[in-house]
Design an enzyme around this catalytic site. Structure first.
Site, PDB file in Angstrom:
ATOM      1  N   ARG A  35     -14.074   0.751 -19.999  1.00  0.00           N
ATOM      2  CA  ARG A  35     -13.281  -0.207 -19.220  1.00  0.00           C
ATOM      3  C   ARG A  35     -14.119  -1.411 -18.815  1.00  0.00           C
ATOM      4  NH1 ARG A  35      -9.566   2.196 -14.703  1.00  0.00           N
ATOM      5  NH2 ARG A  35      -9.398  -0.057 -14.594  1.00  0.00           N
ATOM      6  N   ARG A  86      -6.775   2.186  -2.715  1.00  0.00           N
ATOM      7  CA  ARG A  86      -6.999   0.764  -2.987  1.00  0.00           C
ATOM      8  C   ARG A  86      -5.828  -0.051  -2.402  1.00  0.00           C
ATOM      9  NH1 ARG A  86     -10.555   0.491  -7.354  1.00  0.00           N
ATOM     10  NH2 ARG A  86     -10.841  -1.711  -6.874  1.00  0.00           N
ATOM     11  N   PRO A  87      -5.785  -0.187  -1.056  1.00  0.00           N
ATOM     12  CA  PRO A  87      -4.647  -0.886  -0.439  1.00  0.00           C
ATOM     13  C   PRO A  87      -4.619  -2.368  -0.815  1.00  0.00           C
ATOM     14  CG  PRO A  87      -6.392  -0.535   1.162  1.00  0.00           C
ATOM     15  CD  PRO A  87      -6.801   0.203  -0.058  1.00  0.00           C
ATOM     16  N   LYS A  96     -16.649  -9.097 -16.409  1.00  0.00           N
ATOM     17  CA  LYS A  96     -15.303  -8.483 -16.370  1.00  0.00           C
ATOM     18  C   LYS A  96     -14.567  -8.953 -15.119  1.00  0.00           C
ATOM     19  CE  LYS A  96     -14.828  -4.187 -14.630  1.00  0.00           C
ATOM     20  NZ  LYS A  96     -13.863  -4.024 -13.544  1.00  0.00           N
ATOM     21  N   ASN A  97     -15.244  -8.911 -13.975  1.00  0.00           N
ATOM     22  CA  ASN A  97     -14.565  -9.188 -12.712  1.00  0.00           C
ATOM     23  C   ASN A  97     -14.348 -10.672 -12.461  1.00  0.00           C
ATOM     24  OD1 ASN A  97     -14.353  -6.489 -12.360  1.00  0.00           O
ATOM     25  ND2 ASN A  97     -15.985  -6.327 -10.850  1.00  0.00           N
ATOM     26  N   ILE A 139     -18.254  -0.056   1.498  1.00  0.00           N
ATOM     27  CA  ILE A 139     -17.058  -0.676   0.911  1.00  0.00           C
ATOM     28  C   ILE A 139     -16.043   0.393   0.523  1.00  0.00           C
ATOM     29  CG2 ILE A 139     -16.193  -2.269  -0.852  1.00  0.00           C
ATOM     30  CD1 ILE A 139     -18.246  -3.549   1.060  1.00  0.00           C
ATOM     31  N   ASP A 181     -20.750  -1.880  -6.616  1.00  0.00           N
ATOM     32  CA  ASP A 181     -20.620  -1.551  -8.043  1.00  0.00           C
ATOM     33  C   ASP A 181     -21.941  -1.155  -8.690  1.00  0.00           C
ATOM     34  OD1 ASP A 181     -18.042  -4.046  -8.735  1.00  0.00           O
ATOM     35  OD2 ASP A 181     -18.001  -2.121  -7.715  1.00  0.00           O
ATOM     36  N   ARG A 218      -6.076  -1.674 -11.801  1.00  0.00           N
ATOM     37  CA  ARG A 218      -5.743  -2.157 -10.461  1.00  0.00           C
ATOM     38  C   ARG A 218      -5.771  -3.667 -10.327  1.00  0.00           C
ATOM     39  NH1 ARG A 218      -5.785  -1.609  -6.059  1.00  0.00           N
ATOM     40  NH2 ARG A 218      -7.452  -3.121  -5.825  1.00  0.00           N
ATOM     41  N   CYS A 271      -7.354   5.172  -6.776  1.00  0.00           N
ATOM     42  CA  CYS A 271      -8.111   5.538  -7.983  1.00  0.00           C
ATOM     43  C   CYS A 271      -9.245   6.450  -7.517  1.00  0.00           C
ATOM     44  CB  CYS A 271      -8.656   4.284  -8.672  1.00  0.00           C
ATOM     45  SG  CYS A 271      -9.951   3.493  -7.751  1.00  0.00           S
ATOM     46  N   ASP A 312      -2.776  -4.464   1.464  1.00  0.00           N
ATOM     47  CA  ASP A 312      -2.129  -5.017   2.664  1.00  0.00           C
ATOM     48  C   ASP A 312      -2.619  -6.421   3.013  1.00  0.00           C
ATOM     49  OD1 ASP A 312      -4.537  -3.423   3.142  1.00  0.00           O
ATOM     50  OD2 ASP A 312      -4.279  -3.962   5.235  1.00  0.00           O
TER      51      ASP A 312
HETATM   52  C1  EPZ Z   1     -13.197  -5.964  -6.598  1.00  0.00           C
HETATM   53  O1  EPZ Z   1     -12.171  -5.017  -6.349  1.00  0.00           O
HETATM   54  C2  EPZ Z   1     -13.871  -5.499  -7.886  1.00  0.00           C
HETATM   55  N1  EPZ Z   1     -12.887  -5.489  -8.967  1.00  0.00           N
HETATM   56  C3  EPZ Z   1     -14.445  -4.096  -7.694  1.00  0.00           C
HETATM   57  O2  EPZ Z   1     -15.142  -3.742  -8.889  1.00  0.00           O
HETATM   58  C4  EPZ Z   1     -15.443  -4.141  -6.542  1.00  0.00           C
HETATM   59  O3  EPZ Z   1     -15.934  -2.844  -6.309  1.00  0.00           O
HETATM   60  C5  EPZ Z   1     -14.744  -4.674  -5.272  1.00  0.00           C
HETATM   61  O4  EPZ Z   1     -14.161  -5.968  -5.546  1.00  0.00           O
HETATM   62  C6  EPZ Z   1     -15.707  -4.819  -4.102  1.00  0.00           C
HETATM   63  O5  EPZ Z   1     -16.736  -5.698  -4.458  1.00  0.00           O
HETATM   64  C7  EPZ Z   1     -12.515  -6.660  -9.519  1.00  0.00           C
HETATM   65  O6  EPZ Z   1     -12.975  -7.721  -9.132  1.00  0.00           O
HETATM   66  C8  EPZ Z   1     -11.527  -6.588 -10.643  1.00  0.00           C
HETATM   67  P1  EPZ Z   1     -11.640  -5.507  -2.464  1.00  0.00           P
HETATM   68  P2  EPZ Z   1     -11.064  -5.312  -5.195  1.00  0.00           P
HETATM   69  O7  EPZ Z   1     -10.231  -5.917  -2.346  1.00  0.00           O
HETATM   70  O8  EPZ Z   1     -10.790  -6.764  -5.112  1.00  0.00           O
HETATM   71  C9  EPZ Z   1     -10.367  -2.840   1.219  1.00  0.00           C
HETATM   72  C10 EPZ Z   1     -15.712  -2.402 -10.727  1.00  0.00           C
HETATM   73  O9  EPZ Z   1     -16.353  -1.340 -10.768  1.00  0.00           O
HETATM   74  N2  EPZ Z   1      -9.109  -3.570   1.114  1.00  0.00           N
HETATM   75  O10 EPZ Z   1     -12.713  -6.520  -2.281  1.00  0.00           O
HETATM   76  O11 EPZ Z   1      -9.926  -4.396  -5.431  1.00  0.00           O
HETATM   77  C11 EPZ Z   1     -10.633  -1.945   0.004  1.00  0.00           C
HETATM   78  O12 EPZ Z   1     -10.037  -0.664   0.174  1.00  0.00           O
HETATM   79  C12 EPZ Z   1     -14.664  -2.616  -9.656  1.00  0.00           C
HETATM   80  O13 EPZ Z   1     -15.876  -3.369 -11.520  1.00  0.00           O
HETATM   81  C13 EPZ Z   1      -8.129  -3.388   2.110  1.00  0.00           C
HETATM   82  O14 EPZ Z   1      -8.318  -2.632   3.056  1.00  0.00           O
HETATM   83  O15 EPZ Z   1     -11.846  -4.851  -3.903  1.00  0.00           O
HETATM   84  C14 EPZ Z   1     -12.139  -1.860  -0.019  1.00  0.00           C
HETATM   85  O16 EPZ Z   1     -12.569  -0.876   0.877  1.00  0.00           O
HETATM   86  C15 EPZ Z   1     -14.449  -1.371  -8.801  1.00  0.00           C
HETATM   87  N3  EPZ Z   1      -6.962  -4.066   1.999  1.00  0.00           N
HETATM   88  C16 EPZ Z   1     -12.583  -3.228   0.489  1.00  0.00           C
HETATM   89  O17 EPZ Z   1     -11.456  -3.771   1.198  1.00  0.00           O
HETATM   90  C17 EPZ Z   1      -6.706  -4.939   0.966  1.00  0.00           C
HETATM   91  O18 EPZ Z   1      -5.607  -5.557   0.932  1.00  0.00           O
HETATM   92  C18 EPZ Z   1     -12.970  -4.209  -0.610  1.00  0.00           C
HETATM   93  O19 EPZ Z   1     -11.883  -4.245  -1.517  1.00  0.00           O
HETATM   94  C19 EPZ Z   1      -7.708  -5.107  -0.017  1.00  0.00           C
HETATM   95  C20 EPZ Z   1      -8.898  -4.421   0.084  1.00  0.00           C
END
Ligand code: EPZ
Length: 435
Positions: free
Chosen positions: A399, A121-122, A22-23, A329, A307, A92, A116, A124
């Site tokens: 999902r 889920r920022p 999926k990811n 995370i 995950d 998202r 969520c 930035d």
């Molecule tokens: C991806 O989400 C995955 N989703 C998530 O899987 C997975 O949990 C996550 O990576 C971490 O491995 C997809 O790939 C579609 P991140 P993503 O941006 O990209 C912070 C599932 O269950 N952050 O790597 O949204 C954030 O809050 C889903 O399949 C910022 O601070 O995650 C988090 O604490 C859930 N600023 C950490 O970084 C930003 O601009 C990692 O987030 C972006 C992220």
């Protein structure tokens, strides 16, 4: 609303084929916005999240159609570049259209995804990276409005308080692929899904090197052409089924699995006593005794994946001793704790850490799914528990898992999908509550 009814105590036996990731599929679908000509992706799992993104891409002028596990995508019009909130809020990862729209159309309006159930889920870091490439970005009524004359290659740092960002790295790679000049991403996410996206972009004609390491170099090109592309297997689904074999003291062969993407998971499961053996192209997972307790901290790849934290917790609920799970995370990703507690688990949460004291038995109960991976943890616990477990709001699990109840039933689980209020003439309280 549909629910799962699970009667526990069955040992899983047999073999299961793991679906496409999926990811990996989601950002690669978004990358098709960059292509001149048609793309065919396979095997793409039939999931709600894939459908949501397909709906969004359709509104952005990219035709999406499915032929079995093949997904066909082709941009037919570039007139609309607005990713509306009522689609983005459902999924998202829709944020992944931002980079491609900006690179290809020089304009994008994408709703901010919001939070969520696993935390805020920022985005930035996504925006910081795109600005470094020359994008002008402002926020307007909850939407990101981005435009540029031309994206220019730059040095981009994608580190944040929780490490890098997976979809943020995806967005910057996709934007930089058509930028003028060379982009160097420092502190890129290393996940296999990021590597898969880079391989897809390179197949389309991009020039990306270093994907899978924290330092990725992208030399911008003028054009990317549509290609046929095989998606990697879903390592999180594979990990979930490994734990399903272990928690039921069964023996399951997983096919279409990339063990090299799961070393932290395999290492941890073996450490607690799960038997994992490679077997001509697949992996056989079995357990025939009570597992040992352990300590685990979720980390960016190649560390233990967040995950699979909830699913591992379900397994550790019956371990011999006390386990400590620390979530680095998403510190709030513990909605499954209270529901596991309803089944007799002994879990104490302290901030980003959960202490799990192993109990000898879980007991089936009605429980509520809250998010994708927490729902999977409840299914696992229900299969191990004595008695019957009813899991409400299983739309969460649809999902990210393709026909999970069919795959588990084929392995011998007693699991049924039911909708008790359908054709009953009564209002489903869960629906009212959801509203
Ligand atoms: C991806 O989400 C995955 N989703 C998530 O899987 C997975 O949990 C996550 O990576 C971490 O491995 C997809 O790939 C579609 P991140 P993503 O941006 O990209 C912070 C599932 O269950 N952050 O790597 O949204 C954030 O809050 C889903 O399949 C910022 O601070 O995650 C988090 O604490 C859930 N600023 C950490 O970084 C930003 O601009 C990692 O987030 C972006 C992220």
């Amino acid at each position: 609303m549909e629910q799962f009814v699970i009667r526990g105590g069955r040992r899983l036996r047999g073999q299961v084929s793991i679906s496409g990731s999926k990811n990996s599929a989601l950002p690669i679908m978004a990358a098709c916005l960059l292509a001149e000509g048609p793309c065919k992706l396979y095997p793409v799992p039939s999931l709600a999240d894939v459908d949501f993104l397909g709906e969004l891409l359709g509104e952005l002028g990219c035709q999406v159609s499915r032929e079995g596990s093949n997904l066909l995508l082709q941009v037919k019009s570039e007139s609309s570049s607005h990713a509306r909130y009522d689609i983005v809020r459902k999924m998202r990862a829709s944020i992944c259209v931002l980079g491609p729209l900006l690179a290809k159309r020089k304009y994008a309006r994408v709703a901010l995804p919001g939070g969520c159930s696993i935390g805020s889920r920022p985005v930035d870091i996504h925006l910081r990276g795109l600005r470094a490439l020359g994008a002008r970005i402002k926020l307007d009524s909850g939407d990101i409005v981005a435009d540029c004359d031309e994206l220019i290659g730059a040095e981009v740092f994608l580190g944040g308080p929780f490490g890098s960002t997976v979809t943020g790295t995806a967005n910057i790679m996709m934007a930089a692929a058509l930028a003028k000049g060379t982009t160097l991403i420092e502190c890129a996410a290393c996940e296999p899904e990021v590597q898969d996206l880079a391989a897809f972009l390179n197949a389309m004609g991009a020039r990306i090197s270093g994907a899978g390491s924290p330092r990725v170099t992208i030399e911008g090109v003028k054009k990317l052409t549509g290609v046929d592309y095989r998606i990697i297997p879903d390592r999180i689904e594979a990990g979930t089924f490994m734990i399903a074999a272990a928690i039921t003291n069964g023996e399951v062969k997983l096919e279409n699995v990339r063990v090299d993407h799961m070393m932290a998971v395999v290492d941890k499961l073996r450490e607690i006593g799960v038997i994992i053996e490679k077997n001509n192209g697949g992996v056989v997972v079995s357990s025939n005794r009570r597992i040992a307790a352990t300590d685990v901290t979720t980390q960016p790849y190649p560390g233990f994946p967040t995950d699979l934290q909830a699913q591992l917790m379900a397994l550790l609920c019956q371990a011999n001793g006390n386990s400590i799970l620390t979530e680095k995370i998403y510190p709030d990703r513990f909605l499954h704790v209270a529901e596991l507690g309803r089944m007799g688990a002994n879990i104490h949460k302290e901030g980003p850490t959960a202490i799990v004291t192993g109990v000898s038995e879980l007991v089936g109960a009605p429980v509520m799914a809250s998010d994708l991976r927490a729902s999977a943890a409840l299914v696992l616990a229900g299969m191990a528990a004595s008695g019957t477990t009813v899991i409400n709001r299983v739309y969460h699990i649809d999902r990210g898992y393709e026909s999970i109840e069919s795959k588990l039933a084929a392995l011998g689980a007693d699991i049924l999908r039911e909708d008790p209020y359908k054709n009953s003439g009564k209002l489903d309280p869960a629906t009212i509550a959801a509203e």
